[in-house]
Design a protein around this motif. Structure first.
Motif, PDB file in Angstrom:
ATOM      1  N   PRO A 105     -24.382 -59.891   0.025  1.00  0.00           N
ATOM      2  CA  PRO A 105     -24.990 -61.111   0.596  1.00  0.00           C
ATOM      3  C   PRO A 105     -24.073 -61.899   1.528  1.00  0.00           C
ATOM      4  CG  PRO A 105     -25.643 -60.869  -1.671  1.00  0.00           C
ATOM      5  CD  PRO A 105     -24.620 -59.789  -1.417  1.00  0.00           C
ATOM      6  N   ARG A 106     -22.801 -62.016   1.163  1.00  0.00           N
ATOM      7  CA  ARG A 106     -21.909 -62.795   2.006  1.00  0.00           C
ATOM      8  C   ARG A 106     -21.232 -61.929   3.077  1.00  0.00           C
ATOM      9  NH1 ARG A 106     -17.598 -66.583  -0.278  1.00  0.00           N
ATOM     10  NH2 ARG A 106     -16.714 -64.626  -1.050  1.00  0.00           N
ATOM     11  N   MET A 107     -21.089 -60.664   2.795  1.00  0.00           N
ATOM     12  CA  MET A 107     -20.363 -59.762   3.701  1.00  0.00           C
ATOM     13  C   MET A 107     -19.030 -60.373   4.108  1.00  0.00           C
ATOM     14  SD  MET A 107     -21.514 -56.787   4.221  1.00  0.00           S
ATOM     15  CE  MET A 107     -20.775 -56.279   5.739  1.00  0.00           C
ATOM     16  N   SER A 108     -18.350 -60.954   3.168  1.00  0.00           N
ATOM     17  CA  SER A 108     -17.036 -61.549   3.437  1.00  0.00           C
ATOM     18  C   SER A 108     -15.948 -60.532   3.113  1.00  0.00           C
ATOM     19  CB  SER A 108     -16.837 -62.787   2.574  1.00  0.00           C
ATOM     20  OG  SER A 108     -15.498 -63.213   2.641  1.00  0.00           O
ATOM     21  N   PRO A 109     -14.977 -60.354   3.998  1.00  0.00           N
ATOM     22  CA  PRO A 109     -13.882 -59.418   3.691  1.00  0.00           C
ATOM     23  C   PRO A 109     -13.202 -59.722   2.360  1.00  0.00           C
ATOM     24  CG  PRO A 109     -13.801 -60.037   5.996  1.00  0.00           C
ATOM     25  CD  PRO A 109     -14.847 -60.897   5.361  1.00  0.00           C
ATOM     26  N   SER A 110     -13.218 -60.962   1.922  1.00  0.00           N
ATOM     27  CA  SER A 110     -12.568 -61.318   0.660  1.00  0.00           C
ATOM     28  C   SER A 110     -13.306 -60.742  -0.548  1.00  0.00           C
ATOM     29  CB  SER A 110     -12.453 -62.839   0.527  1.00  0.00           C
ATOM     30  OG  SER A 110     -13.744 -63.423   0.475  1.00  0.00           O
ATOM     31  N   ASP A 111     -14.531 -60.274  -0.363  1.00  0.00           N
ATOM     32  CA  ASP A 111     -15.308 -59.662  -1.441  1.00  0.00           C
ATOM     33  C   ASP A 111     -15.087 -58.159  -1.526  1.00  0.00           C
ATOM     34  OD1 ASP A 111     -18.117 -61.870  -0.798  1.00  0.00           O
ATOM     35  OD2 ASP A 111     -16.414 -62.101  -2.174  1.00  0.00           O
ATOM     36  N   PHE A 112     -14.166 -57.639  -0.728  1.00  0.00           N
ATOM     37  CA  PHE A 112     -13.868 -56.212  -0.698  1.00  0.00           C
ATOM     38  C   PHE A 112     -12.372 -56.031  -0.921  1.00  0.00           C
ATOM     39  CE2 PHE A 112     -17.945 -54.639   0.884  1.00  0.00           C
ATOM     40  CZ  PHE A 112     -18.526 -55.817   1.308  1.00  0.00           C
ATOM     41  N   ASP A 113     -12.011 -54.967  -1.639  1.00  0.00           N
ATOM     42  CA  ASP A 113     -10.612 -54.872  -2.033  1.00  0.00           C
ATOM     43  C   ASP A 113      -9.906 -53.585  -1.626  1.00  0.00           C
ATOM     44  OD1 ASP A 113     -11.385 -54.307  -5.590  1.00  0.00           O
ATOM     45  OD2 ASP A 113     -11.835 -53.141  -3.798  1.00  0.00           O
ATOM     46  N   SER A 114     -10.616 -52.657  -1.034  1.00  0.00           N
ATOM     47  CA  SER A 114      -9.963 -51.445  -0.545  1.00  0.00           C
ATOM     48  C   SER A 114     -10.572 -51.087   0.794  1.00  0.00           C
ATOM     49  CB  SER A 114     -10.151 -50.282  -1.517  1.00  0.00           C
ATOM     50  OG  SER A 114      -9.474 -50.534  -2.729  1.00  0.00           O
ATOM     51  N   TRP A 115      -9.712 -50.692   1.724  1.00  0.00           N
ATOM     52  CA  TRP A 115     -10.138 -50.480   3.098  1.00  0.00           C
ATOM     53  C   TRP A 115      -9.634 -49.141   3.617  1.00  0.00           C
ATOM     54  CZ3 TRP A 115     -12.914 -54.318   5.751  1.00  0.00           C
ATOM     55  CH2 TRP A 115     -13.033 -55.525   5.072  1.00  0.00           C
ATOM     56  N   GLY A 116     -10.435 -48.553   4.487  1.00  0.00           N
ATOM     57  CA  GLY A 116      -9.966 -47.377   5.190  1.00  0.00           C
ATOM     58  C   GLY A 116      -9.098 -47.773   6.376  1.00  0.00           C
ATOM     59  N   GLN A 117      -8.689 -46.768   7.124  1.00  0.00           N
ATOM     60  CA  GLN A 117      -7.791 -47.004   8.253  1.00  0.00           C
ATOM     61  C   GLN A 117      -8.541 -47.330   9.535  1.00  0.00           C
ATOM     62  OE1 GLN A 117      -8.874 -44.071   7.373  1.00  0.00           O
ATOM     63  NE2 GLN A 117      -9.465 -43.123   9.324  1.00  0.00           N
ATOM     64  N   GLY A 118      -9.843 -47.146   9.534  1.00  0.00           N
ATOM     65  CA  GLY A 118     -10.656 -47.471  10.694  1.00  0.00           C
ATOM     66  C   GLY A 118     -10.903 -46.288  11.605  1.00  0.00           C
ATOM     67  N   THR A 119     -12.030 -46.321  12.284  1.00  0.00           N
ATOM     68  CA  THR A 119     -12.355 -45.313  13.287  1.00  0.00           C
ATOM     69  C   THR A 119     -12.883 -46.048  14.522  1.00  0.00           C
ATOM     70  OG1 THR A 119     -13.564 -43.235  13.689  1.00  0.00           O
ATOM     71  CG2 THR A 119     -14.716 -44.906  12.397  1.00  0.00           C
ATOM     72  N   PRO A 120     -12.333 -45.770  15.710  1.00  0.00           N
ATOM     73  CA  PRO A 120     -12.702 -46.538  16.899  1.00  0.00           C
ATOM     74  C   PRO A 120     -13.980 -46.026  17.552  1.00  0.00           C
ATOM     75  CG  PRO A 120     -10.963 -44.994  17.426  1.00  0.00           C
ATOM     76  CD  PRO A 120     -11.226 -44.848  15.963  1.00  0.00           C
ATOM     77  N   VAL A 121     -14.741 -46.953  18.068  1.00  0.00           N
ATOM     78  CA  VAL A 121     -15.946 -46.647  18.833  1.00  0.00           C
ATOM     79  C   VAL A 121     -15.825 -47.325  20.194  1.00  0.00           C
ATOM     80  CG1 VAL A 121     -18.438 -46.977  19.002  1.00  0.00           C
ATOM     81  CG2 VAL A 121     -17.406 -46.396  16.795  1.00  0.00           C
ATOM     82  N   THR A 122     -15.937 -46.546  21.239  1.00  0.00           N
ATOM     83  CA  THR A 122     -15.955 -47.099  22.582  1.00  0.00           C
ATOM     84  C   THR A 122     -17.305 -46.792  23.216  1.00  0.00           C
ATOM     85  OG1 THR A 122     -14.934 -45.110  23.512  1.00  0.00           O
ATOM     86  CG2 THR A 122     -13.470 -46.912  22.878  1.00  0.00           C
ATOM     87  N   VAL A 123     -17.783 -47.707  24.030  1.00  0.00           N
ATOM     88  CA  VAL A 123     -19.075 -47.551  24.693  1.00  0.00           C
ATOM     89  C   VAL A 123     -18.853 -47.686  26.188  1.00  0.00           C
ATOM     90  CG1 VAL A 123     -21.447 -48.377  24.854  1.00  0.00           C
ATOM     91  CG2 VAL A 123     -20.197 -48.579  22.683  1.00  0.00           C
ATOM     92  N   SER A 124     -19.160 -46.624  26.895  1.00  0.00           N
ATOM     93  CA  SER A 124     -18.949 -46.656  28.338  1.00  0.00           C
ATOM     94  C   SER A 124     -19.985 -45.783  29.024  1.00  0.00           C
ATOM     95  CB  SER A 124     -17.532 -46.171  28.681  1.00  0.00           C
ATOM     96  OG  SER A 124     -17.319 -44.875  28.194  1.00  0.00           O
ATOM     97  N   PRO A 125     -20.333 -46.164  30.265  1.00  0.00           N
ATOM     98  CA  PRO A 125     -21.363 -45.400  30.999  1.00  0.00           C
ATOM     99  C   PRO A 125     -20.923 -43.965  31.244  1.00  0.00           C
ATOM    100  CG  PRO A 125     -20.944 -47.529  32.029  1.00  0.00           C
ATOM    101  CD  PRO A 125     -19.876 -47.328  30.995  1.00  0.00           C
TER     102      PRO A 125
END
Length: 125
Positions: A105-125
């Motif tokens: 409901p809040r989607m607050s980062p403080s309500d989550f305790d483990s994170w991945g390293q991330g994957t980048p998304v770029t949008v270009s024509p």
């Protein structure tokens, strides 16, 4: 040890699609709410989608009709399907394990305790 690993990011044309994956190791993703966040340079990490253990799904307004979050229990994976992508969707996408079964409901980062390293998304024509 608990880990989350995202994959599936890359470059996409406006209007295109991508499927991001969040694979968990060391625990069952089904036991927790799992969220997807996006971060762009100079801004806070922003929650965009979340799935609770009871199947309830949450989306922020800009992605509600274009993105889809779902689980694959056998693969211990949560996917985020990005459709009709636009330039505002670009950023680094992170998945995160909630501290509870429904941190959505809040989607607050403080309500989550483990994170991945991330994957980048770029949008270009």
């Amino acid at each position: 040890q608990l880990h989350l690993v995202e994959s599936g990011g890359g470059s996409v044309h406006p209007g295109g699609s991508l499927r991001l994956s969040c694979v968990g190791t060391g625990f069952s993703l089904d036991d927790y709410g799992i969220g997807w966040f996006v971060q762009v340079p100079g801004k806070e990490r922003e929650g965009i989608s979340c799935i609770a253990t009871n199947g309830w799904k949450y989306y922020t307004g800009p992605v509600r009709d274009r993105f889809s979050i779902f689980r694959d229990k056998e693969k211990n994976t949560v996917f985020l399907q990005l459709n009709n992508v636009n330039p505002m969707d670009a950023g680094v996408y992170y998945c995160a394990k909630g501290k509870s079964q429904n941190p959505c409901p809040r989607m607050s980062p403080s309500d989550f305790d483990s994170w991945g390293q991330g994957t980048p998304v770029t949008v270009s024509p």
